[in-house]
Design a protein around this motif. Sequence first.
Motif, short mmCIF file in Angstrom:
data_model
loop_
_atom_site.label_atom_id
_atom_site.label_comp_id
_atom_site.label_asym_id
_atom_site.label_seq_id
_atom_site.Cartn_x
_atom_site.Cartn_y
_atom_site.Cartn_z
N GLY B 211 0.80 -1.23 0.00
CA GLY B 211 0.00 0.00 0.00
C GLY B 211 0.83 1.27 0.00
O GLY B 211 0.33 2.35 0.34
N THR B 212 2.10 1.17 -0.36
CA THR B 212 3.00 2.33 -0.34
C THR B 212 2.55 3.41 -1.33
O THR B 212 2.25 3.10 -2.48
N PRO B 213 2.48 4.68 -0.91
CA PRO B 213 2.21 5.76 -1.87
C PRO B 213 3.33 5.81 -2.91
O PRO B 213 4.50 5.64 -2.57
N LEU B 214 2.95 6.06 -4.15
CA LEU B 214 3.92 6.10 -5.24
C LEU B 214 4.01 7.49 -5.84
O LEU B 214 3.02 8.23 -5.86
N CYS B 215 5.18 7.79 -6.36
CA CYS B 215 5.39 9.08 -7.02
C CYS B 215 6.25 8.88 -8.27
O CYS B 215 7.29 8.21 -8.22
N GLY B 216 5.81 9.44 -9.38
CA GLY B 216 6.59 9.39 -10.62
C GLY B 216 7.10 10.78 -10.97
O GLY B 216 6.35 11.76 -10.91
N PHE B 217 8.37 10.86 -11.31
CA PHE B 217 8.93 12.13 -11.78
C PHE B 217 8.54 12.32 -13.24
O PHE B 217 8.70 11.41 -14.05
N LEU B 218 7.98 13.49 -13.56
CA LEU B 218 7.51 13.75 -14.92
C LEU B 218 8.27 14.90 -15.57
O LEU B 218 7.94 16.06 -15.37
N PRO B 219 9.29 14.57 -16.34
CA PRO B 219 9.94 15.61 -17.12
C PRO B 219 9.08 15.97 -18.33
O PRO B 219 8.07 15.31 -18.60
N ASP B 220 9.47 17.01 -19.04
CA ASP B 220 8.74 17.38 -20.26
C ASP B 220 8.70 16.17 -21.20
O ASP B 220 9.71 15.50 -21.41
N SER B 221 7.54 15.93 -21.77
CA SER B 221 7.35 14.67 -22.51
C SER B 221 7.45 14.84 -24.03
O SER B 221 7.34 13.86 -24.76
N GLN B 222 7.66 16.07 -24.51
CA GLN B 222 7.55 16.28 -25.97
C GLN B 222 8.57 15.50 -26.79
O GLN B 222 8.28 15.06 -27.90
N ARG B 223 9.78 15.34 -26.26
CA ARG B 223 10.81 14.67 -27.05
C ARG B 223 10.95 13.17 -26.74
O ARG B 223 11.71 12.47 -27.42
N TYR B 224 10.27 12.70 -25.68
CA TYR B 224 10.54 11.34 -25.21
C TYR B 224 10.21 10.29 -26.26
O TYR B 224 10.99 9.37 -26.51
N PHE B 225 9.06 10.44 -26.91
CA PHE B 225 8.70 9.43 -27.90
C PHE B 225 9.28 9.72 -29.29
O PHE B 225 8.94 9.06 -30.25
N ASP B 226 10.17 10.71 -29.34
CA ASP B 226 11.05 10.82 -30.52
C ASP B 226 12.11 9.72 -30.48
O ASP B 226 12.60 9.31 -31.53
N ILE B 227 12.48 9.29 -29.27
CA ILE B 227 13.66 8.41 -29.14
C ILE B 227 13.37 7.11 -28.37
O ILE B 227 14.20 6.21 -28.35
N HIS B 228 12.18 7.02 -27.76
CA HIS B 228 11.85 5.89 -26.89
C HIS B 228 11.92 4.54 -27.62
O HIS B 228 11.27 4.36 -28.64
N HIS B 229 12.72 3.63 -27.09
CA HIS B 229 12.87 2.28 -27.68
C HIS B 229 13.30 2.36 -29.15
O HIS B 229 12.91 1.52 -29.95
N ALA B 230 14.06 3.38 -29.46
CA ALA B 230 14.61 3.53 -30.82
C ALA B 230 16.13 3.69 -30.70
O ALA B 230 16.64 4.05 -29.64
N SER B 231 16.83 3.45 -31.80
CA SER B 231 18.29 3.50 -31.75
C SER B 231 18.81 4.91 -31.49
O SER B 231 20.00 5.11 -31.26
N THR B 232 17.91 5.89 -31.51
CA THR B 232 18.29 7.27 -31.24
C THR B 232 18.28 7.63 -29.74
O THR B 232 18.60 8.76 -29.38
N ASP B 233 17.94 6.67 -28.88
CA ASP B 233 18.00 6.92 -27.44
C ASP B 233 19.45 6.75 -26.98
O ASP B 233 19.83 5.73 -26.39
N THR B 234 20.26 7.75 -27.31
CA THR B 234 21.69 7.69 -27.07
C THR B 234 22.14 8.75 -26.07
O THR B 234 21.42 9.72 -25.80
N PHE B 235 23.33 8.58 -25.58
CA PHE B 235 23.97 9.52 -24.63
C PHE B 235 23.85 10.96 -25.12
O PHE B 235 23.55 11.87 -24.35
N GLU B 236 24.10 11.19 -26.42
CA GLU B 236 24.12 12.54 -26.98
C GLU B 236 22.75 13.21 -26.93
O GLU B 236 22.65 14.44 -27.04
N SER B 237 21.68 12.41 -26.82
CA SER B 237 20.34 12.99 -26.82
C SER B 237 19.93 13.49 -25.43
O SER B 237 18.85 14.05 -25.26
N VAL B 238 20.79 13.26 -24.45
CA VAL B 238 20.50 13.74 -23.09
C VAL B 238 21.20 15.08 -22.89
O VAL B 238 22.38 15.22 -23.19
#
Lengths: 262, 262
Positions: B211-238
Amino acid sequence: MSHSVDNIPHTGGTRYDSMYAKIPAVAVGLRDADWLAAELGKNTPVKISLKTNGHFLPDAEGHNIIGELKGTEFPDQYITIGGHLDSWDNCEGAHDDGAGITQTIEVLRTLKALGYKPRHTIRFVLFANEENGARGGDQYAEVAKARNEKHVLAIESDAGGFTPRAFSFNSSDAVFEKVKSWLPLIAPYGCSEFTRGGGGTDIAPLKEQLGTPLCGFLPDSQRYFDIHHASTDTFESVNKRELELGAVNMAALVYLVDKYGL
Amino acid sequence: MSHSVDNIPHTGGTRYDSMYAKIPAVAVGLRDADWLAAELGKNTPVKISLKTNGHFLPDAEGHNIIGELKGTEFPDQYITIGGHLDSWDNCEGAHDDGAGITQTIEVLRTLKALGYKPRHTIRFVLFANEENGARGGDQYAEVAKARNEKHVLAIESDAGGFTPRAFSFNSSDAVFEKVKSWLPLIAPYGCSEFTRGGGGTDIAPLKEQLGTPLCGFLPDSQRYFDIHHASTDTFESVNKRELELGAVNMAALVYLVDKYGL
Protein backbone atom coordinates in the motif's frame (compact mmCIF):
# COMPACT_ATOMS: atom_id res chain seq x y z
CA MET A 1 27.49 33.34 -21.95
CA SER A 2 26.41 29.74 -22.42
CA HIS A 3 25.05 26.73 -20.58
CA SER A 4 26.85 24.51 -23.03
CA VAL A 5 29.96 22.47 -22.31
CA ASP A 6 31.16 22.52 -25.92
CA ASN A 7 34.05 24.54 -27.34
CA ILE A 8 32.04 26.56 -29.84
CA PRO A 9 32.20 30.33 -29.35
CA HIS A 10 28.92 31.67 -27.94
CA THR A 11 29.09 35.20 -29.21
CA GLY A 12 27.53 38.52 -28.36
CA GLY A 13 27.87 42.23 -29.03
CA THR A 14 30.73 44.47 -28.03
CA ARG A 15 30.11 48.03 -26.85
CA TYR A 16 32.77 50.70 -26.65
CA ASP A 17 33.00 53.70 -24.39
CA SER A 18 33.85 56.69 -26.61
CA MET A 19 36.18 57.98 -23.87
CA TYR A 20 38.62 55.17 -24.56
CA ALA A 21 40.39 53.69 -27.55
CA LYS A 22 38.64 50.67 -29.05
CA ILE A 23 40.42 47.37 -28.44
CA PRO A 24 39.66 44.18 -30.36
CA ALA A 25 37.30 41.74 -28.61
CA VAL A 26 36.64 38.12 -29.57
CA ALA A 27 34.47 35.29 -28.20
CA VAL A 28 36.35 32.05 -27.53
CA GLY A 29 35.02 28.57 -26.84
CA LEU A 30 34.37 27.58 -23.23
CA ARG A 31 37.09 24.96 -23.07
CA ASP A 32 39.56 27.33 -24.66
CA ALA A 33 38.55 29.94 -22.08
CA ASP A 34 39.11 27.46 -19.25
CA TRP A 35 42.49 26.52 -20.71
CA LEU A 36 43.45 30.18 -21.03
CA ALA A 37 42.37 30.94 -17.45
CA ALA A 38 44.41 27.97 -16.19
CA GLU A 39 47.48 29.08 -18.14
CA LEU A 40 47.16 32.65 -16.89
CA GLY A 41 46.84 31.34 -13.33
CA LYS A 42 50.35 29.87 -13.56
CA ASN A 43 51.97 33.30 -13.38
CA THR A 44 54.30 32.48 -16.22
CA PRO A 45 54.12 34.46 -19.46
CA VAL A 46 51.44 33.27 -21.88
CA LYS A 47 51.66 34.08 -25.55
CA ILE A 48 48.75 33.40 -27.89
CA SER A 49 47.96 34.59 -31.36
CA LEU A 50 44.44 35.37 -32.58
CA LYS A 51 43.25 36.50 -35.97
CA THR A 52 39.91 38.25 -36.08
CA ASN A 53 38.04 39.55 -39.10
CA GLY A 54 35.28 41.36 -37.24
CA HIS A 55 34.29 44.66 -38.82
CA PHE A 56 31.21 46.78 -39.36
CA LEU A 57 29.62 47.02 -42.75
CA PRO A 58 27.70 50.12 -43.79
CA ASP A 59 23.97 50.08 -43.09
CA ALA A 60 21.73 48.59 -45.77
CA GLU A 61 17.99 48.95 -46.21
CA GLY A 62 15.82 46.38 -44.45
CA HIS A 63 12.06 45.95 -44.14
CA ASN A 64 9.53 44.77 -41.61
CA ILE A 65 7.15 42.29 -43.23
CA ILE A 66 3.59 42.74 -42.02
CA GLY A 67 0.51 40.61 -42.57
CA GLU A 68 -2.88 41.80 -41.38
CA LEU A 69 -6.21 40.20 -40.57
CA LYS A 70 -8.67 43.09 -40.58
CA GLY A 71 -10.90 43.38 -37.52
CA THR A 72 -14.65 43.13 -38.06
CA GLU A 73 -15.68 45.07 -34.96
CA PHE A 74 -12.67 47.18 -33.98
CA PRO A 75 -10.64 47.51 -37.21
CA ASP A 76 -8.68 50.43 -35.70
CA GLN A 77 -7.56 48.46 -32.65
CA TYR A 78 -4.49 46.30 -33.13
CA ILE A 79 -3.11 43.11 -31.67
CA THR A 80 0.51 42.65 -32.80
CA ILE A 81 2.27 39.29 -32.82
CA GLY A 82 5.77 38.82 -34.12
CA GLY A 83 9.41 37.79 -34.07
CA HIS A 84 12.48 39.01 -35.88
CA LEU A 85 13.73 38.16 -39.36
CA ASP A 86 17.43 38.76 -38.88
CA SER A 87 19.84 36.51 -37.03
CA TRP A 88 23.29 36.73 -35.50
CA ASP A 89 25.98 36.49 -38.15
CA ASN A 90 27.61 33.20 -37.12
CA CYS A 91 24.59 30.92 -37.30
CA GLU A 92 21.41 29.98 -39.12
CA GLY A 93 19.40 31.55 -36.32
CA ALA A 94 16.91 28.69 -36.38
CA HIS A 95 15.86 29.30 -32.77
CA ASP A 96 16.82 33.00 -32.71
CA ASP A 97 14.52 33.91 -34.22
CA GLY A 98 13.51 31.50 -36.99
CA ALA A 99 11.25 29.94 -34.35
CA GLY A 100 9.41 33.20 -33.62
CA ILE A 101 8.99 33.92 -37.33
CA THR A 102 7.67 30.44 -38.03
CA GLN A 103 5.27 30.60 -35.11
CA THR A 104 3.99 34.02 -36.15
CA ILE A 105 3.24 32.71 -39.64
CA GLU A 106 1.73 29.54 -38.15
CA VAL A 107 -0.68 31.55 -35.97
CA LEU A 108 -1.79 33.45 -39.10
CA ARG A 109 -2.15 30.19 -41.04
CA THR A 110 -4.18 28.64 -38.21
CA LEU A 111 -6.60 31.55 -37.89
CA LYS A 112 -7.10 31.63 -41.65
CA ALA A 113 -7.56 27.85 -41.85
CA LEU A 114 -10.25 28.13 -39.16
CA GLY A 115 -11.95 30.89 -41.13
CA TYR A 116 -11.66 33.05 -38.02
CA LYS A 117 -12.89 36.62 -38.39
CA PRO A 118 -11.18 38.63 -35.64
CA ARG A 119 -12.95 41.47 -33.84
CA HIS A 120 -9.70 43.47 -33.66
CA THR A 121 -7.15 43.86 -36.44
CA ILE A 122 -4.36 41.34 -35.92
CA ARG A 123 -0.92 42.21 -37.26
CA PHE A 124 1.66 39.50 -37.91
CA VAL A 125 5.03 41.21 -37.96
CA LEU A 126 8.40 39.86 -39.03
CA PHE A 127 10.66 42.59 -37.63
CA ALA A 128 13.90 43.68 -39.27
CA ASN A 129 17.19 44.38 -37.52
CA GLU A 130 16.56 43.11 -33.98
CA GLU A 131 20.17 41.99 -33.49
CA ASN A 132 21.72 45.21 -34.73
CA GLY A 133 19.80 48.10 -33.23
CA ALA A 134 16.13 47.09 -33.24
CA ARG A 135 15.37 49.65 -35.90
CA GLY A 136 12.53 47.51 -37.25
CA GLY A 137 10.77 47.65 -33.89
CA ASP A 138 11.49 51.37 -33.52
CA GLN A 139 10.07 52.10 -36.94
CA TYR A 140 6.94 50.03 -36.33
CA ALA A 141 6.18 51.98 -33.14
CA GLU A 142 6.95 55.33 -34.75
CA VAL A 143 4.53 54.68 -37.60
CA ALA A 144 1.90 53.45 -35.11
CA LYS A 145 2.31 56.64 -33.10
CA ALA A 146 2.21 58.89 -36.17
CA ARG A 147 -1.04 57.22 -37.22
CA ASN A 148 -2.40 57.47 -33.68
CA GLU A 149 -3.16 53.74 -33.67
CA LYS A 150 -4.65 52.05 -30.62
CA HIS A 151 -2.70 48.88 -29.74
CA VAL A 152 -4.38 46.37 -27.44
CA LEU A 153 -1.44 44.01 -26.89
CA ALA A 154 1.86 43.10 -28.54
CA ILE A 155 3.21 39.55 -28.26
CA GLU A 156 6.72 38.47 -29.23
CA SER A 157 8.31 35.05 -29.55
CA ASP A 158 12.07 35.52 -29.33
CA ALA A 159 13.30 33.05 -26.73
CA GLY A 160 13.68 29.89 -28.83
CA GLY A 161 11.41 27.21 -30.24
CA PHE A 162 11.39 24.99 -27.16
CA THR A 163 8.53 23.38 -25.24
CA PRO A 164 6.06 26.03 -23.96
CA ARG A 165 6.26 27.09 -20.31
CA ALA A 166 4.82 30.58 -19.77
CA PHE A 167 3.84 34.00 -21.05
CA SER A 168 5.32 37.04 -19.31
CA PHE A 169 3.51 40.37 -19.21
CA ASN A 170 4.77 43.92 -19.03
CA SER A 171 1.45 45.64 -18.39
CA SER A 172 -0.79 47.26 -15.83
CA ASP A 173 -2.04 45.15 -12.93
CA ALA A 174 -5.57 45.27 -14.36
CA VAL A 175 -4.44 43.78 -17.69
CA PHE A 176 -2.35 41.16 -15.91
CA GLU A 177 -5.23 40.10 -13.64
CA LYS A 178 -7.48 39.72 -16.68
CA VAL A 179 -5.06 37.54 -18.66
CA LYS A 180 -4.30 35.51 -15.51
CA SER A 181 -7.96 34.53 -15.36
CA TRP A 182 -7.44 32.78 -18.73
CA LEU A 183 -4.67 30.50 -17.49
CA PRO A 184 -6.97 27.44 -17.16
CA LEU A 185 -7.84 27.93 -20.85
CA ILE A 186 -4.17 28.02 -21.96
CA ALA A 187 -2.68 25.45 -19.56
CA PRO A 188 -3.92 22.38 -21.51
CA TYR A 189 -1.65 23.51 -24.37
CA GLY A 190 1.47 23.58 -22.19
CA CYS A 191 1.93 27.05 -20.66
CA SER A 192 1.52 26.55 -16.94
CA GLU A 193 2.21 30.10 -15.83
CA PHE A 194 1.62 33.78 -16.58
CA THR A 195 4.40 35.84 -15.07
CA ARG A 196 5.44 39.47 -14.73
CA GLY A 197 8.40 40.41 -16.88
CA GLY A 198 9.51 41.64 -20.25
CA GLY A 199 7.93 41.45 -23.65
CA GLY A 200 10.54 41.46 -26.40
CA THR A 201 13.10 43.76 -28.00
CA ASP A 202 11.02 44.39 -31.13
CA ILE A 203 7.81 45.30 -29.32
CA ALA A 204 9.40 47.30 -26.48
CA PRO A 205 9.15 50.57 -28.48
CA LEU A 206 5.35 50.14 -28.66
CA LYS A 207 5.21 50.35 -24.89
CA GLU A 208 7.55 53.35 -24.85
CA GLN A 209 5.67 55.20 -27.61
CA LEU A 210 2.06 54.18 -26.97
CA GLY A 211 1.96 52.48 -23.56
CA THR A 212 0.94 49.20 -25.22
CA PRO A 213 0.89 46.19 -22.87
CA LEU A 214 3.60 43.70 -23.88
CA CYS A 215 3.74 39.93 -23.72
CA GLY A 216 6.69 37.62 -24.24
CA PHE A 217 6.32 33.94 -25.04
CA LEU A 218 8.56 31.93 -22.71
CA PRO A 219 9.47 28.44 -23.85
CA ASP A 220 11.62 26.21 -21.67
CA SER A 221 14.96 27.97 -21.33
CA GLN A 222 17.31 25.12 -20.41
CA ARG A 223 18.68 24.51 -23.91
CA TYR A 224 18.51 28.05 -25.31
CA PHE A 225 21.93 29.20 -24.17
CA ASP A 226 23.44 25.95 -25.38
CA ILE A 227 22.99 27.32 -28.90
CA HIS A 228 22.25 31.07 -28.64
CA HIS A 229 24.45 33.13 -31.00
CA ALA A 230 26.55 30.02 -31.67
CA SER A 231 27.04 28.04 -34.86
CA THR A 232 24.93 25.28 -33.28
CA ASP A 233 21.71 27.33 -33.62
CA THR A 234 20.68 25.27 -36.64
CA PHE A 235 17.49 23.89 -38.16
CA GLU A 236 18.27 20.44 -36.74
CA SER A 237 18.28 21.80 -33.18
CA VAL A 238 14.60 22.74 -33.42
CA ASN A 239 12.06 20.10 -32.45
CA LYS A 240 9.04 20.31 -34.75
CA ARG A 241 6.56 19.28 -32.09
CA GLU A 242 7.85 21.79 -29.53
CA LEU A 243 7.87 24.57 -32.14
CA GLU A 244 4.27 23.80 -33.12
CA LEU A 245 3.14 23.72 -29.49
CA GLY A 246 4.54 27.23 -29.06
CA ALA A 247 2.42 28.40 -31.99
CA VAL A 248 -0.63 26.67 -30.49
CA ASN A 249 -0.18 28.55 -27.21
CA MET A 250 0.35 31.86 -29.02
CA ALA A 251 -2.74 31.32 -31.19
CA ALA A 252 -4.81 30.55 -28.09
CA LEU A 253 -3.65 33.76 -26.41
CA VAL A 254 -4.31 35.88 -29.51
CA TYR A 255 -7.80 34.38 -29.73
CA LEU A 256 -8.59 35.12 -26.08
CA VAL A 257 -7.35 38.72 -26.33
CA ASP A 258 -9.34 39.24 -29.50
CA LYS A 259 -12.50 37.66 -28.13
CA TYR A 260 -12.57 39.16 -24.62
CA GLY A 261 -10.47 42.30 -25.03
CA LEU A 262 -8.06 43.72 -22.47
CA MET B 1 4.38 4.63 -31.34
CA SER B 2 6.46 7.75 -31.90
CA HIS B 3 6.25 11.52 -32.18
CA SER B 4 9.25 11.44 -34.48
CA VAL B 5 9.20 11.99 -38.21
CA ASP B 6 12.28 9.87 -38.86
CA ASN B 7 12.39 6.39 -40.39
CA ILE B 8 13.95 4.63 -37.42
CA PRO B 9 11.84 1.80 -36.00
CA HIS B 10 10.32 2.78 -32.66
CA THR B 11 9.92 -0.63 -31.13
CA GLY B 12 7.84 -2.21 -28.39
CA GLY B 13 6.82 -5.56 -27.00
CA THR B 14 4.67 -8.16 -28.70
CA ARG B 15 2.15 -10.18 -26.73
CA TYR B 16 0.52 -13.37 -27.95
CA ASP B 17 -2.83 -14.88 -27.10
CA SER B 18 -2.21 -18.55 -26.31
CA MET B 19 -5.44 -19.43 -28.13
CA TYR B 20 -3.86 -18.57 -31.46
CA ALA B 21 -0.72 -19.47 -33.38
CA LYS B 22 2.10 -16.95 -32.95
CA ILE B 23 2.83 -14.88 -36.03
CA PRO B 24 6.00 -12.84 -36.53
CA ALA B 25 5.75 -9.14 -35.69
CA VAL B 26 8.23 -6.41 -36.56
CA ALA B 27 8.46 -2.64 -36.01
CA VAL B 28 9.10 -0.63 -39.17
CA GLY B 29 10.11 3.01 -39.56
CA LEU B 30 7.36 5.62 -39.85
CA ARG B 31 8.11 6.59 -43.43
CA ASP B 32 8.27 2.92 -44.42
CA ALA B 33 4.92 2.43 -42.68
CA ASP B 34 3.40 5.37 -44.61
CA TRP B 35 4.79 4.00 -47.85
CA LEU B 36 3.40 0.54 -47.08
CA ALA B 37 -0.02 1.95 -46.21
CA ALA B 38 -0.06 3.94 -49.47
CA GLU B 39 0.91 0.88 -51.51
CA LEU B 40 -1.74 -1.26 -49.81
CA GLY B 41 -4.32 1.42 -50.51
CA LYS B 42 -3.82 0.96 -54.23
CA ASN B 43 -5.64 -2.39 -54.20
CA THR B 44 -2.94 -3.99 -56.32
CA PRO B 45 -0.89 -6.87 -54.93
CA VAL B 46 2.05 -5.78 -52.77
CA LYS B 47 4.98 -8.12 -52.20
CA ILE B 48 7.63 -7.28 -49.63
CA SER B 49 10.32 -9.39 -48.01
CA LEU B 50 11.40 -8.96 -44.38
CA LYS B 51 14.06 -10.80 -42.44
CA THR B 52 13.69 -10.77 -38.68
CA ASN B 53 16.02 -12.25 -36.10
CA GLY B 54 13.81 -11.67 -33.06
CA HIS B 55 13.89 -14.50 -30.57
CA PHE B 56 13.76 -15.06 -26.83
CA LEU B 57 16.87 -16.00 -24.92
CA PRO B 58 16.64 -18.07 -21.75
CA ASP B 59 16.40 -16.12 -18.51
CA ALA B 60 19.66 -15.09 -16.87
CA GLU B 61 20.27 -13.94 -13.32
CA GLY B 62 20.01 -10.19 -12.69
CA HIS B 63 20.29 -8.07 -9.56
CA ASN B 64 18.77 -4.95 -8.09
CA ILE B 65 21.54 -2.66 -6.85
CA ILE B 66 20.60 -0.92 -3.61
CA GLY B 67 22.33 1.87 -1.70
CA GLU B 68 21.05 2.92 1.70
CA LEU B 69 21.36 5.99 3.91
CA LYS B 70 20.34 4.78 7.35
CA GLY B 71 17.68 6.82 9.15
CA THR B 72 18.66 8.43 12.44
CA GLU B 73 15.14 8.67 13.85
CA PHE B 74 13.05 6.10 11.95
CA PRO B 75 15.60 3.59 10.63
CA ASP B 76 12.79 1.07 9.99
CA GLN B 77 10.81 3.45 7.78
CA TYR B 78 11.87 3.62 4.15
CA ILE B 79 11.81 6.16 1.37
CA THR B 80 12.67 4.46 -1.93
CA ILE B 81 13.98 6.33 -4.96
CA GLY B 82 15.00 4.61 -8.15
CA GLY B 83 15.05 3.86 -11.83
CA HIS B 84 15.85 0.77 -13.87
CA LEU B 85 19.22 -0.59 -14.95
CA ASP B 86 18.16 -2.49 -18.04
CA SER B 87 17.24 -0.97 -21.40
CA TRP B 88 15.45 -1.98 -24.57
CA ASP B 89 17.67 -4.12 -26.77
CA ASN B 90 18.01 -1.80 -29.76
CA CYS B 91 19.47 1.26 -28.02
CA GLU B 92 21.80 2.60 -25.38
CA GLY B 93 18.80 3.45 -23.23
CA ALA B 94 20.34 6.77 -22.24
CA HIS B 95 16.95 8.31 -21.45
CA ASP B 96 15.20 4.98 -20.72
CA ASP B 97 16.39 4.63 -18.10
CA GLY B 98 20.00 5.77 -17.91
CA ALA B 99 18.53 9.13 -16.87
CA GLY B 100 16.65 7.66 -13.91
CA ILE B 101 19.69 5.69 -12.78
CA THR B 102 21.97 8.71 -13.03
CA GLN B 103 19.50 10.91 -11.15
CA THR B 104 19.07 8.30 -8.40
CA ILE B 105 22.85 8.18 -7.90
CA GLU B 106 23.03 11.99 -8.09
CA VAL B 107 20.44 12.38 -5.31
CA LEU B 108 22.52 10.02 -3.16
CA ARG B 109 25.71 11.92 -4.01
CA THR B 110 24.06 15.25 -3.19
CA LEU B 111 22.72 14.15 0.20
CA LYS B 112 26.13 12.68 1.11
CA ALA B 113 27.97 15.80 -0.10
CA LEU B 114 25.71 17.91 2.14
CA GLY B 115 26.44 15.62 5.07
CA TYR B 116 22.69 15.12 5.39
CA LYS B 117 21.60 12.66 8.09
CA PRO B 118 18.10 11.52 7.11
CA ARG B 119 15.44 10.82 9.70
CA HIS B 120 14.10 7.90 7.66
CA THR B 121 16.16 5.29 5.85
CA ILE B 122 16.50 6.28 2.20
CA ARG B 123 17.00 3.51 -0.34
CA PHE B 124 18.50 4.25 -3.75
CA VAL B 125 17.49 1.39 -6.01
CA LEU B 126 18.69 0.54 -9.49
CA PHE B 127 16.04 -1.99 -10.48
CA ALA B 128 16.74 -5.00 -12.72
CA ASN B 129 14.53 -6.22 -15.54
CA GLU B 130 11.99 -3.44 -15.95
CA GLU B 131 11.68 -3.92 -19.70
CA ASN B 132 11.24 -7.65 -19.55
CA GLY B 133 8.82 -8.48 -16.75
CA ALA B 134 9.64 -6.07 -13.92
CA ARG B 135 10.99 -8.91 -11.83
CA GLY B 136 13.40 -6.55 -10.06
CA GLY B 137 10.50 -4.46 -8.80
CA ASP B 138 8.49 -7.55 -7.88
CA GLN B 139 11.38 -8.99 -5.90
CA TYR B 140 12.03 -5.72 -4.07
CA ALA B 141 8.39 -5.55 -2.91
CA GLU B 142 8.32 -9.22 -1.97
CA VAL B 143 11.38 -8.87 0.24
CA ALA B 144 9.95 -5.68 1.77
CA LYS B 145 6.73 -7.54 2.58
CA ALA B 146 8.51 -10.59 3.97
CA ARG B 147 10.48 -8.29 6.28
CA ASN B 148 7.32 -6.37 7.20
CA GLU B 149 9.01 -3.08 6.25
CA LYS B 150 7.15 0.23 6.50
CA HIS B 151 7.54 2.25 3.29
CA VAL B 152 6.72 5.96 3.46
CA LEU B 153 6.98 6.75 -0.27
CA ALA B 154 8.53 5.33 -3.42
CA ILE B 155 9.69 7.67 -6.20
CA GLU B 156 10.68 6.57 -9.70
CA SER B 157 12.30 8.44 -12.57
CA ASP B 158 11.53 6.51 -15.75
CA ALA B 159 10.16 9.06 -18.21
CA GLY B 160 13.37 10.47 -19.67
CA GLY B 161 16.01 12.97 -18.64
CA PHE B 162 14.23 16.06 -19.94
CA THR B 163 13.48 19.40 -18.30
CA PRO B 164 11.42 18.95 -15.09
CA ARG B 165 7.67 19.59 -15.23
CA ALA B 166 5.81 17.70 -12.49
CA PHE B 167 5.56 14.88 -9.99
CA SER B 168 2.55 12.57 -10.19
CA PHE B 169 1.19 10.77 -7.15
CA ASN B 170 -0.64 7.49 -6.75
CA SER B 171 -1.64 7.86 -3.11
CA SER B 172 -4.41 8.65 -0.67
CA ASP B 173 -5.98 12.11 -0.80
CA ALA B 174 -4.39 12.93 2.56
CA VAL B 175 -0.89 12.19 1.27
CA PHE B 176 -1.55 14.13 -1.93
CA GLU B 177 -2.84 17.18 -0.05
CA LYS B 178 0.26 17.16 2.13
CA VAL B 179 2.75 16.97 -0.76
CA LYS B 180 0.74 19.60 -2.66
CA SER B 181 1.39 22.05 0.16
CA TRP B 182 5.11 21.76 -0.67
CA LEU B 183 4.72 22.89 -4.28
CA PRO B 184 5.99 26.44 -3.60
CA LEU B 185 9.17 24.86 -2.19
CA ILE B 186 9.76 22.70 -5.30
CA ALA B 187 8.58 25.12 -8.01
CA PRO B 188 11.78 27.25 -8.02
CA TYR B 189 13.64 24.14 -9.24
CA GLY B 190 11.33 23.65 -12.24
CA CYS B 191 8.42 21.36 -11.33
CA SER B 192 5.34 23.54 -11.59
CA GLU B 193 2.72 20.91 -10.80
CA PHE B 194 1.87 17.94 -8.60
CA THR B 195 -0.65 15.74 -10.37
CA ARG B 196 -2.62 12.58 -9.75
CA GLY B 197 -1.36 9.62 -11.75
CA GLY B 198 0.98 6.68 -11.79
CA GLY B 199 4.28 6.08 -10.11
CA GLY B 200 6.47 3.73 -12.12
CA THR B 201 6.67 0.12 -13.24
CA ASP B 202 9.41 -0.79 -10.76
CA ILE B 203 7.71 0.67 -7.70
CA ALA B 204 4.14 -0.40 -8.56
CA PRO B 205 4.54 -3.73 -6.71
CA LEU B 206 5.26 -1.81 -3.48
CA LYS B 207 1.77 -0.32 -3.68
CA GLU B 208 0.23 -3.69 -4.48
CA GLN B 209 2.08 -5.51 -1.69
CA LEU B 210 2.30 -2.84 1.02
CA GLY B 211 0.00 0.00 0.00
CA THR B 212 3.00 2.33 -0.34
CA PRO B 213 2.21 5.76 -1.87
CA LEU B 214 3.92 6.10 -5.24
CA CYS B 215 5.39 9.08 -7.02
CA GLY B 216 6.59 9.39 -10.62
CA PHE B 217 8.93 12.13 -11.78
CA LEU B 218 7.51 13.75 -14.92
CA PRO B 219 9.94 15.61 -17.12
CA ASP B 220 8.74 17.38 -20.26
CA SER B 221 7.35 14.67 -22.51
CA GLN B 222 7.55 16.28 -25.97
CA ARG B 223 10.81 14.67 -27.05
CA TYR B 224 10.54 11.34 -25.21
CA PHE B 225 8.70 9.43 -27.90
CA ASP B 226 11.05 10.82 -30.52
CA ILE B 227 13.66 8.41 -29.14
CA HIS B 228 11.85 5.89 -26.89
CA HIS B 229 12.87 2.28 -27.68
CA ALA B 230 14.61 3.53 -30.82
CA SER B 231 18.29 3.50 -31.75
CA THR B 232 18.29 7.27 -31.24
CA ASP B 233 18.00 6.92 -27.44
CA THR B 234 21.69 7.69 -27.07
CA PHE B 235 23.97 9.52 -24.63
CA GLU B 236 24.12 12.54 -26.98
CA SER B 237 20.34 12.99 -26.82
CA VAL B 238 20.50 13.74 -23.09
CA ASN B 239 21.02 17.37 -22.06
CA LYS B 240 23.30 17.51 -19.01
CA ARG B 241 21.59 20.56 -17.53
CA GLU B 242 18.07 19.13 -17.90
CA LEU B 243 19.22 15.80 -16.41
CA GLU B 244 20.77 17.55 -13.41
CA LEU B 245 17.66 19.67 -12.84
CA GLY B 246 15.61 16.47 -12.63
CA ALA B 247 17.94 15.22 -9.89
CA VAL B 248 17.63 18.57 -8.09
CA ASN B 249 13.83 18.29 -8.05
CA MET B 250 13.98 14.67 -6.89
CA ALA B 251 16.45 15.51 -4.12
CA ALA B 252 14.21 18.36 -2.94
CA LEU B 253 11.20 16.03 -2.77
CA VAL B 254 13.12 13.31 -0.91
CA TYR B 255 14.32 15.93 1.57
CA LEU B 256 10.80 17.25 2.19
CA VAL B 257 9.33 13.77 2.67
CA ASP B 258 12.15 12.86 5.02
CA LYS B 259 11.91 16.08 7.01
CA TYR B 260 8.13 16.42 7.33
CA GLY B 261 6.92 12.83 6.86
CA LEU B 262 3.77 11.78 5.03
